[in-house]
Design a protein around this motif. Structure first.
Motif, PDB file in Angstrom:
ATOM      1  N   ASN A   1       0.821  -1.213   0.000  1.00  0.00           N
ATOM      2  CA  ASN A   1       0.000   0.000   0.000  1.00  0.00           C
ATOM      3  C   ASN A   1       0.852   1.260   0.000  1.00  0.00           C
ATOM      4  O   ASN A   1       0.401   2.331   0.414  1.00  0.00           O
ATOM      5  N   ALA A   2       2.108   1.111  -0.455  1.00  0.00           N
ATOM      6  CA  ALA A   2       3.028   2.244  -0.403  1.00  0.00           C
ATOM      7  C   ALA A   2       2.532   3.424  -1.230  1.00  0.00           C
ATOM      8  O   ALA A   2       2.613   4.575  -0.803  1.00  0.00           O
ATOM      9  N   SER A   3       2.018   3.165  -2.421  1.00  0.00           N
ATOM     10  CA  SER A   3       1.564   4.264  -3.272  1.00  0.00           C
ATOM     11  C   SER A   3       0.316   4.923  -2.696  1.00  0.00           C
ATOM     12  O   SER A   3       0.141   6.139  -2.782  1.00  0.00           O
ATOM     13  N   ALA A   4      -0.550   4.122  -2.062  1.00  0.00           N
ATOM     14  CA  ALA A   4      -1.779   4.667  -1.489  1.00  0.00           C
ATOM     15  C   ALA A   4      -1.487   5.552  -0.283  1.00  0.00           C
ATOM     16  O   ALA A   4      -2.227   6.499   0.005  1.00  0.00           O
ATOM     17  N   SER A   5      -0.391   5.244   0.430  1.00  0.00           N
ATOM     18  CA  SER A   5      -0.054   6.031   1.618  1.00  0.00           C
ATOM     19  C   SER A   5       0.598   7.357   1.274  1.00  0.00           C
ATOM     20  O   SER A   5       0.826   8.181   2.147  1.00  0.00           O
ATOM     21  N   GLY A   6       0.901   7.554  -0.001  1.00  0.00           N
ATOM     22  CA  GLY A   6       1.420   8.829  -0.448  1.00  0.00           C
ATOM     23  C   GLY A   6       2.919   8.875  -0.598  1.00  0.00           C
ATOM     24  O   GLY A   6       3.650   8.162   0.085  1.00  0.00           O
ATOM     25  N   GLY A   7       3.396   9.710  -1.523  1.00  0.00           N
ATOM     26  CA  GLY A   7       4.824   9.921  -1.693  1.00  0.00           C
ATOM     27  C   GLY A   7       5.489   8.979  -2.659  1.00  0.00           C
ATOM     28  O   GLY A   7       6.630   9.198  -3.052  1.00  0.00           O
ATOM     29  N   ILE A   8       4.818   7.892  -3.057  1.00  0.00           N
ATOM     30  CA  ILE A   8       5.407   6.910  -3.968  1.00  0.00           C
ATOM     31  C   ILE A   8       4.407   6.622  -5.074  1.00  0.00           C
ATOM     32  O   ILE A   8       3.242   6.294  -4.810  1.00  0.00           O
TER      33      ILE A   8
ATOM     34  N   GLU B   1       2.570   4.698  -8.196  1.00  0.00           N
ATOM     35  CA  GLU B   1       2.234   3.309  -8.475  1.00  0.00           C
ATOM     36  C   GLU B   1       3.260   2.683  -9.413  1.00  0.00           C
ATOM     37  O   GLU B   1       3.610   1.501  -9.266  1.00  0.00           O
ATOM     38  N   GLU B   2       3.760   3.472 -10.340  1.00  0.00           N
ATOM     39  CA  GLU B   2       4.754   2.957 -11.284  1.00  0.00           C
ATOM     40  C   GLU B   2       6.042   2.568 -10.567  1.00  0.00           C
ATOM     41  O   GLU B   2       6.611   1.505 -10.838  1.00  0.00           O
TER      42      GLU B   2
ATOM     43  N   ASN C   1       7.529  -1.226 -10.354  1.00  0.00           N
ATOM     44  CA  ASN C   1       8.860  -1.550 -10.869  1.00  0.00           C
ATOM     45  C   ASN C   1       9.716  -2.231  -9.803  1.00  0.00           C
ATOM     46  O   ASN C   1      10.446  -3.191 -10.098  1.00  0.00           O
ATOM     47  N   CYS C   2       9.649  -1.740  -8.577  1.00  0.00           N
ATOM     48  CA  CYS C   2      10.422  -2.352  -7.493  1.00  0.00           C
ATOM     49  C   CYS C   2       9.982  -3.785  -7.249  1.00  0.00           C
ATOM     50  O   CYS C   2      10.811  -4.687  -7.069  1.00  0.00           O
ATOM     51  N   ARG C   3       8.699  -4.005  -7.239  1.00  0.00           N
ATOM     52  CA  ARG C   3       8.197  -5.369  -7.030  1.00  0.00           C
ATOM     53  C   ARG C   3       8.627  -6.287  -8.171  1.00  0.00           C
ATOM     54  O   ARG C   3       9.062  -7.424  -7.937  1.00  0.00           O
ATOM     55  N   ALA C   4       8.524  -5.781  -9.389  1.00  0.00           N
ATOM     56  CA  ALA C   4       8.902  -6.592 -10.550  1.00  0.00           C
ATOM     57  C   ALA C   4      10.391  -6.915 -10.526  1.00  0.00           C
ATOM     58  O   ALA C   4      10.797  -8.047 -10.841  1.00  0.00           O
ATOM     59  N   ASN C   5      11.232  -5.967 -10.150  1.00  0.00           N
ATOM     60  CA  ASN C   5      12.673  -6.217 -10.079  1.00  0.00           C
ATOM     61  C   ASN C   5      13.014  -7.234  -8.997  1.00  0.00           C
ATOM     62  O   ASN C   5      13.906  -8.071  -9.168  1.00  0.00           O
ATOM     63  N   THR C   6      12.289  -7.174  -7.873  1.00  0.00           N
ATOM     64  CA  THR C   6      12.522  -8.133  -6.794  1.00  0.00           C
ATOM     65  C   THR C   6      12.211  -9.550  -7.245  1.00  0.00           C
ATOM     66  O   THR C   6      12.927 -10.502  -6.886  1.00  0.00           O
ATOM     67  N   LEU C   7      11.171  -9.697  -8.047  1.00  0.00           N
ATOM     68  CA  LEU C   7      10.726 -11.028  -8.477  1.00  0.00           C
ATOM     69  C   LEU C   7      11.264 -11.427  -9.844  1.00  0.00           C
ATOM     70  O   LEU C   7      10.877 -12.474 -10.374  1.00  0.00           O
TER      71      LEU C   7
ATOM     72  N   PRO D   1      10.657   0.809  -2.714  1.00  0.00           N
ATOM     73  CA  PRO D   1      10.295   2.157  -3.182  1.00  0.00           C
ATOM     74  C   PRO D   1      10.575   3.223  -2.136  1.00  0.00           C
ATOM     75  O   PRO D   1       9.784   4.128  -1.912  1.00  0.00           O
ATOM     76  N   ALA D   2      11.720   3.118  -1.477  1.00  0.00           N
ATOM     77  CA  ALA D   2      12.091   4.078  -0.436  1.00  0.00           C
ATOM     78  C   ALA D   2      13.588   4.000  -0.232  1.00  0.00           C
ATOM     79  O   ALA D   2      14.244   3.049  -0.690  1.00  0.00           O
ATOM     80  N   GLY D   3      14.148   4.979   0.455  1.00  0.00           N
ATOM     81  CA  GLY D   3      15.573   4.965   0.751  1.00  0.00           C
ATOM     82  C   GLY D   3      16.393   4.919  -0.526  1.00  0.00           C
ATOM     83  O   GLY D   3      16.133   5.634  -1.493  1.00  0.00           O
ATOM     84  N   GLY D   4      17.388   4.020  -0.540  1.00  0.00           N
ATOM     85  CA  GLY D   4      18.248   3.889  -1.710  1.00  0.00           C
ATOM     86  C   GLY D   4      17.657   3.049  -2.810  1.00  0.00           C
ATOM     87  O   GLY D   4      18.257   2.921  -3.883  1.00  0.00           O
ATOM     88  N   GLY D   5      16.519   2.434  -2.567  1.00  0.00           N
ATOM     89  CA  GLY D   5      15.851   1.652  -3.604  1.00  0.00           C
ATOM     90  C   GLY D   5      16.256   0.196  -3.667  1.00  0.00           C
ATOM     91  O   GLY D   5      15.666  -0.579  -4.421  1.00  0.00           O
TER      92      GLY D   5
END
Length: 301
Positions: A228-235, A237-238, A242-248, A275-279
């Motif tokens: 829910n990172a994008s819903a909580s603001g500051g990040i 959806e794209e 992308n972060c989730r796709a790179n992890t998997l 989707p935070a910090g250094g990525g």
């Protein structure tokens, strides 16, 4: 950054506490009491001269000669084939250790492991480990600042014929600012490094099984933390997607390290895009209990 490629074949870091092993009886003229006093004096002198640290190899043991940890007679008697082999407690020791003040009244620890097996391939692995790790220590020593974080630590265990070593480099701002892991799995009888596929097959896994299950566990962890990172603001959806796709991604899964913990359970060390910090960071996953854990859970603070 210390990252070895899987095709080519970075924490328990428990400091060693150097002591001498109990001296064997050298003749009827030496009493048992004198023998114990001699051993105690030697132990204290060695600790004062050159303190190193005890590695937790998965057994209790007692402190032995040259800082190596030796199994007690009781432990040796209890060990049977297929369990942790107490006779192998000196297979890995520090080839180099040092410490530096952390600016908070404590110390950073730097430990470079050395595998004590014969053969050119083991010698090459030892050289590779040293040549990769020592420059980090040189860089930290030469820095005009005190690093915010800083240590190089490792943990290892033996199960059947497999020696499994996990190394963590955690230096900032000298290096990454997060744990960078690397593992080596060694056939003790053959004195050679096992590929990830070879090590996994010894414990009932295929590469495909390993990557599929790791993908499932990473997805669960990622969604729980950042779903829910994008819903909580500051990040956006794209960014999150992308972060989730790179992890998997297949590349990330294929580059994951496999190692054994002290209980002989297959674990993974792998990249984790956030989707935070250094990525980017790296995480440890127990493939048997389906849980993630931290370096200090197996390597100390």
């Amino acid at each position: 950054m210390f990252i070895r490629k899987i095709s080519h074949c970075r924490y328990l870091w428990m400091p060693f506490l150097c002591s001498a092993s109990l001296l064997a009886a050298v003749g009827n003229s030496i009493s048992v009491r004198a023998e114990e006093e001699t051993a105690q004096s030697a132990s204290e002198a060695a600790a004062e001269e050159d303190p190193v640290f005890i590695i937790d190899y998965g057994g209790s043991g007692t402190e032995g000669e040259n800082g190596k940890q030796e199994a007690s007679e009781e432990e040796n008697a209890e060990v049977s084939a297929g369990e942790n082999i107490a006779d192998y407690t000196d297979l890995i020791t520090d080839v180099y250790s040092a410490s530096a003040p952390d600016g908070y009244g404590g110390e950073y620890e730097y430990h470079i492991p050395q595998i004590h097996l014969d053969g050119d391939e083991i010698a090459a692995i030892n050289s590779e480990i040293y040549n990769e790790l020592y420059p980090y220590i040189e860089s930290a020593a030469a820095a005009e600042y005190i690093p915010d974080y800083g240590d190089i630590v490792y943990t290892w265990s033996v199960h059947d014929d497999t020696l499994s070593l996990l190394i963590s480099v955690y230096l900032w701002p000298d290096a990454s600012g997060y744990d960078v892991f690397s593992s080596y799995n060694i056939s003790i009888s053959e004195c050679r490094e096992l590929s990830r596929e070879e090590m996994l097959s010894r414990f009932g896994w295929t590469n495909g099984d390993f990557e599929n299950h790791l993908s499932e566990l990473l997805a669960l962890k990622w969604d729980e933390v950042y779903g829910n990172a994008s819903a909580s603001g500051g990040i956006s959806e794209e960014t999150a997607a992308n972060c989730r796709a790179n992890t998997l991604s297949s590349e990330n899964l294929s580059n994951a390290w496999a190692f054994l913990n002290a209980d002989g359970e297959v674990c993974a060390a792998c990249g984790y895009y956030v989707p935070a910090g250094g990525g980017y960071t790296e995480v440890l996953i127990n493939m048997i209990s389906d849980t993630s854990f931290y370096r200090y859970d197996i390597m100390g603070e």
